[in-house]
Write a protein that holds these residues in place. Structure first.
Motif, PDB file in Angstrom:
ATOM      1  N   LEU A 299       0.846  -1.184   0.000  1.00  0.00           N
ATOM      2  CA  LEU A 299       0.000   0.000   0.000  1.00  0.00           C
ATOM      3  C   LEU A 299       0.883   1.235   0.000  1.00  0.00           C
ATOM      4  N   ALA A 324      -2.647   0.331  -4.348  1.00  0.00           N
ATOM      5  CA  ALA A 324      -2.593  -0.991  -3.722  1.00  0.00           C
ATOM      6  C   ALA A 324      -2.157  -2.010  -4.769  1.00  0.00           C
ATOM      7  N   TYR A 326      -1.036  -6.204  -5.214  1.00  0.00           N
ATOM      8  CA  TYR A 326      -0.987  -7.539  -4.611  1.00  0.00           C
ATOM      9  C   TYR A 326      -0.251  -8.486  -5.553  1.00  0.00           C
TER      10      TYR A 326
END
Length: 399
Positions: A299, A324, A326
């Motif tokens: 983040l 963000a 991932y």
């Protein structure tokens, strides 16, 4: 002892598994014991995009084509000159704004003083950086593409208010136990000394932060930076210093029926960006950043504000952003929100990005970026209320 060993192995693994996966901020300190002899490395970056973007406004815009953009290329020369002393020089071989080859910048990184042994106790924590370079203002520039060097940026486009320049100057950084302190000075200019327009005053930048590995799976970094231009400067550059050009080609570009050269990709080479521009004769800018990493989730946030003047014109801008990312093995997915406001005209630009990428091998990455950007307010003139959106695919090689 076992915990420290596991942490060291984890960090080594993270740095070895490939480019564009884990965040890299300031360069790691050089270990003088690693130096054996003069060593020169030549590296390169290549990037290519397919752009499928459409745009609209209440005026006639250039007809955007869905096609392949101009391929871009960089060449880096990195030389270890002595224990703890390294030279880096970056050349743009091809870019949107300058198709010919030209040197973008270069700097000397000093982490050890072989010619001044008495100072090396403090040099364990100090880094000296001098040359033509981006001042270490904010952390946003660590997540941007620099022409063909795109592996630090999880998306294709850079930030809307894109703080990046290459100015001649010097910085001192102190790092110990997670504490980071940077102070620097430069002349504020890219094209300096043209005729008699070079001001006598320097501009100053600083950064304070804390960067720590909380445990094996969690990292936290928080920084606050400043960039200061004294009253009467000949005109400083911070946000309009990227001479290579923006990645979203020709977006929101007005069609010029009388002058065809105004419709080319380099006529409005900053298309898609918006900022206070360059040549501030007085300014104070601040950027706060927060980075948090837990397992495979990253983040990152930005709060930036500037207040100053360009000659007799006052300026006041702010920028917010949240990102963000991932990671799933060699793949990643993510989203980014970015908004810039001109507080004196109540005008904004707001962007959303969704996308992902695949690190095919250590040196090759492929990205998919969906972008949606809207313009609101009188500062945008004829494109008030306009927007663009679409998909860009980027493939890049860096070594």
């Amino acid at each position: 002892m076992k915990t420290m060993k596991r942490r060291t192995l984890l960090m080594a693994f993270m740095l070895s598994i490939g480019i564009g996966i884990y965040a890299q901020f300031e360069e790691d300190k050089l270990n003088p014991e690693d130096f054996k002899d003069l060593k020169v490395k030549v590296g390169a970056d290549f990037a290519l995009q397919y752009q499928g973007i459409s745009h609209e406004a209440d005026v006639e815009l250039i007809d955007l084509k869905k096609n392949i953009n101009l391929p871009t290329a960089n060449m880096d020369i990195i030389a270890d000159l002595a224990p703890g002393i390294r030279l880096t020089m970056n050349t743009f071989m091809s870019s949107r704004h300058h198709n010919e080859a030209w040197v973008e910048g270069g700097y000397l990184l000093i982490d050890y003083l072989p010619f001044l042994p008495a100072a090396n106790e403090i040099m364990k924590y100090v880094t000296i950086k001098a040359g033509v370079m981006m001042p270490d203002y904010g952390d946003a520039h660590f997540f941007r593409s620099t022409n063909a060097a795109v592996t630090k940026n999880p998306f294709v486009g850079n930030w809307i208010m894109d703080a990046y320049t290459t100015n001649p100057g010097m910085e001192f950084a102190f790092r110990k136990n997670g504490i980071l302190a940077v102070v620097g000075a430069n002349n504020g200019r890219m094209n300096y000394g043209r005729g008699g327009d070079l001001g006598e005053d320097l501009v100053f930048n600083w950064k304070l932060g804390y960067d720590t590995q909380l445990n094996e799976n969690m990292r936290l970094r928080a920084t606050l930076s400043g960039f200061h231009v004294g009253d009467g400067h000949s005109g400083a550059t911070l946000w309009d210093g990227d001479r290579a050009g923006a990645r979203y080609y020709n977006v929101m570009q007005l069609y010029d029926a009388t002058t065809p050269s105004n419709n080319t990709s380099d006529a409005n080479f900053r298309s898609g960006r918006w900022s206070p521009g360059a040549n501030q004769t007085e300014m104070n800018a601040y950027m706060a950043n927060l980075f948090f990493e837990v397992n495979d989730l990253q983040l990152f946030g930005i709060y930036e504000t500037m207040k100053g003047a360009k000659g007799t014109t006052d300026q006041e801008f702010s920028q917010l952003a949240a990102q963000a990312i991932y990671h799933i093995g060699d793949f990643y997915v993510g989203g980014r929100w970015n908004k810039v406001e001109d507080k004196l005209s109540d005008s904004t630009v707001e962007r959303y990005n969704l996308g992902g990428g695949w690190n095919m091998i250590k040196y090759v990455v492929v990205k998919l970026d969906y972008v949606n950007q809207k313009y609101e307010g009188i500062a945008h003139g004829a494109i008030d209320g306009g927007k663009f959106n679409g998909v860009v695919i980027e493939a890049a090689i860096s070594f």
